[in-house]
Structure formats: C-alpha cells, structure tokens
Design a protein around this motif. Structure first.
Motif, PDB file in Angstrom:
ATOM      1  N   GLU A  72       0.811  -1.221   0.000  1.00  0.00           N
ATOM      2  CA  GLU A  72       0.000   0.000   0.000  1.00  0.00           C
ATOM      3  C   GLU A  72       0.844   1.271   0.000  1.00  0.00           C
ATOM      4  OE1 GLU A  72      -3.372   0.292   2.528  1.00  0.00           O
ATOM      5  OE2 GLU A  72      -3.811  -1.834   2.348  1.00  0.00           O
ATOM      6  N   GLU A  73       1.880   1.319   0.852  1.00  0.00           N
ATOM      7  CA  GLU A  73       2.719   2.513   0.931  1.00  0.00           C
ATOM      8  C   GLU A  73       4.193   2.194   0.725  1.00  0.00           C
ATOM      9  OE1 GLU A  73       1.858   4.276   4.694  1.00  0.00           O
ATOM     10  OE2 GLU A  73      -0.180   4.817   4.116  1.00  0.00           O
ATOM     11  N   SER A  74       4.482   0.956   0.320  1.00  0.00           N
ATOM     12  CA  SER A  74       5.862   0.519   0.167  1.00  0.00           C
ATOM     13  C   SER A  74       6.035  -0.287  -1.113  1.00  0.00           C
ATOM     14  CB  SER A  74       6.290  -0.364   1.347  1.00  0.00           C
ATOM     15  OG  SER A  74       6.161   0.337   2.560  1.00  0.00           O
ATOM     16  N   VAL A  75       7.261  -0.264  -1.622  1.00  0.00           N
ATOM     17  CA  VAL A  75       7.640  -1.077  -2.777  1.00  0.00           C
ATOM     18  C   VAL A  75       8.993  -1.709  -2.447  1.00  0.00           C
ATOM     19  CG1 VAL A  75       8.265  -1.064  -5.232  1.00  0.00           C
ATOM     20  CG2 VAL A  75       6.448   0.446  -4.409  1.00  0.00           C
ATOM     21  N   VAL A  76       9.128  -2.991  -2.760  1.00  0.00           N
ATOM     22  CA  VAL A  76      10.384  -3.704  -2.549  1.00  0.00           C
ATOM     23  C   VAL A  76      10.917  -4.120  -3.915  1.00  0.00           C
ATOM     24  CG1 VAL A  76      11.478  -5.736  -1.516  1.00  0.00           C
ATOM     25  CG2 VAL A  76       9.598  -4.569  -0.316  1.00  0.00           C
ATOM     26  N   VAL A  77      12.203  -3.855  -4.140  1.00  0.00           N
ATOM     27  CA  VAL A  77      12.857  -4.272  -5.379  1.00  0.00           C
ATOM     28  C   VAL A  77      13.991  -5.224  -5.010  1.00  0.00           C
ATOM     29  CG1 VAL A  77      14.133  -3.548  -7.431  1.00  0.00           C
ATOM     30  CG2 VAL A  77      12.317  -2.075  -6.517  1.00  0.00           C
ATOM     31  N   ASP A  78      13.904  -6.425  -5.553  1.00  0.00           N
ATOM     32  CA  ASP A  78      14.900  -7.470  -5.342  1.00  0.00           C
ATOM     33  C   ASP A  78      15.649  -7.644  -6.658  1.00  0.00           C
ATOM     34  OD1 ASP A  78      16.197  -9.867  -4.315  1.00  0.00           O
ATOM     35  OD2 ASP A  78      14.768 -10.984  -5.557  1.00  0.00           O
ATOM     36  N   SER A  79      16.981  -7.551  -6.601  1.00  0.00           N
ATOM     37  CA  SER A  79      17.719  -7.670  -7.861  1.00  0.00           C
ATOM     38  C   SER A  79      19.033  -8.419  -7.686  1.00  0.00           C
ATOM     39  CB  SER A  79      17.994  -6.285  -8.462  1.00  0.00           C
ATOM     40  OG  SER A  79      18.865  -5.548  -7.643  1.00  0.00           O
ATOM     41  N   LEU A  80      19.498  -8.924  -8.799  1.00  0.00           N
ATOM     42  CA  LEU A  80      20.807  -9.539  -8.902  1.00  0.00           C
ATOM     43  C   LEU A  80      21.434  -8.943 -10.148  1.00  0.00           C
ATOM     44  CD1 LEU A  80      22.796 -11.715  -7.848  1.00  0.00           C
ATOM     45  CD2 LEU A  80      21.728 -13.292  -9.465  1.00  0.00           C
ATOM     46  N   ALA A  81      22.569  -8.274  -9.972  1.00  0.00           N
ATOM     47  CA  ALA A  81      23.183  -7.564 -11.092  1.00  0.00           C
ATOM     48  C   ALA A  81      24.630  -7.975 -11.279  1.00  0.00           C
ATOM     49  CB  ALA A  81      23.109  -6.058 -10.866  1.00  0.00           C
ATOM     50  N   ARG A  82      25.011  -7.994 -12.531  1.00  0.00           N
ATOM     51  CA  ARG A  82      26.405  -8.263 -12.911  1.00  0.00           C
ATOM     52  C   ARG A  82      26.972  -6.950 -13.441  1.00  0.00           C
ATOM     53  NH1 ARG A  82      29.368 -12.815 -15.121  1.00  0.00           N
ATOM     54  NH2 ARG A  82      30.932 -12.052 -16.583  1.00  0.00           N
ATOM     55  N   TYR A  83      28.017  -6.464 -12.778  1.00  0.00           N
ATOM     56  CA  TYR A  83      28.668  -5.219 -13.165  1.00  0.00           C
ATOM     57  C   TYR A  83      30.016  -5.553 -13.788  1.00  0.00           C
ATOM     58  CZ  TYR A  83      25.263  -3.133  -9.983  1.00  0.00           C
ATOM     59  OH  TYR A  83      24.100  -2.756  -9.355  1.00  0.00           O
TER      60      TYR A  83
END
Length: 119
Positions: A72-83
């Motif tokens: 409702e008032e929050s967003v979660v972003v889960d990521s795995l990145a290759r730099y």
C-alpha cells in the motif's frame, strides 16, 4: 515532475536511472544502506546517487533478476546484477531495496541491503 507510480519510481532508482527518481525524493528522505550510517535529507541522497552514477558511467550493468513487490505505501525491489568495469573486472551483487512513499508519491525512506557474491 512526471506522473510515475511508486513502483516505477522504485524500479528507476534500483536500476540506476536516478534522473527519473530524483524529482520524487521527499525533502526529509532517509536512506539507509544496512551497515552504514544513514543519509538524511534530499541533498545528501542526491549527492550519493550522483557519486554512484559517476562511478557507474564506465560500467556495464546486466540485471539477471529484477522483481518488485508492491504494498500500500511501500515497494520492494529485489535484484541480482552483474557489473563489468571497463577493465573487464566483474562484480555480482544481490540487493534488496525497500521504499516507503508518502501520499504524494515521494520516497520518504529507503532501506538497502546489498551483498557482493562470489563468481
């Protein structure tokens, strides 16, 4: 300011598209990268993301996982990145960013968890 949803703002920030997210930072935002002192205020957060953007200017980023969970008032972003740096050095980072928004669609708080993974 654009009319972006909280999910789109969070996704922009987590994918390093800071220019889209910057207009949506609350004046009194708090950003905590777990294990580090929190950054307090829009000015401090803007400086930090400008440094990050500068550091990533010569880096290729490939997201191997990128998903969001919207509340409702929050967003979660889960990521795995290759730099991959310009020198060919590779770093793989798992991260999870939790964003809280106010009623105007501005980010009031970010809590970021990051871990560099072995290759």
């Amino acid at each position: 300011m654009t009319d972006l949803s909280p999910e789109k703002i969070a996704r922009a920030f987590s994918s390093h598209r800071f220019d889209l997210a910057k207009p949506h930072l609350a004046e009194d935002i708090i950003w905590t990268v777990v294990g580090e002192p929190p950054l307090i205020g829009r000015k401090s957060v803007k400086k930090a993301i400008e440094r990050t953007a500068d550091g990533l200017a010569t880096v290729t980023t490939e997201f191997q996982r990128f998903r969001t969970v919207v509340g409702e008032e929050s967003v979660v972003v889960d990521s795995l990145a290759r730099y991959t740096g310009s020198d060919g050095e590779v770093s793989i980072v798992a991260s999870c960013d939790v964003y809280d928004f106010d009623g105007d669609g501005c980010i009031t708080e970010i809590v970021s968890y990051t871990a560099e993974l072995p290759q």
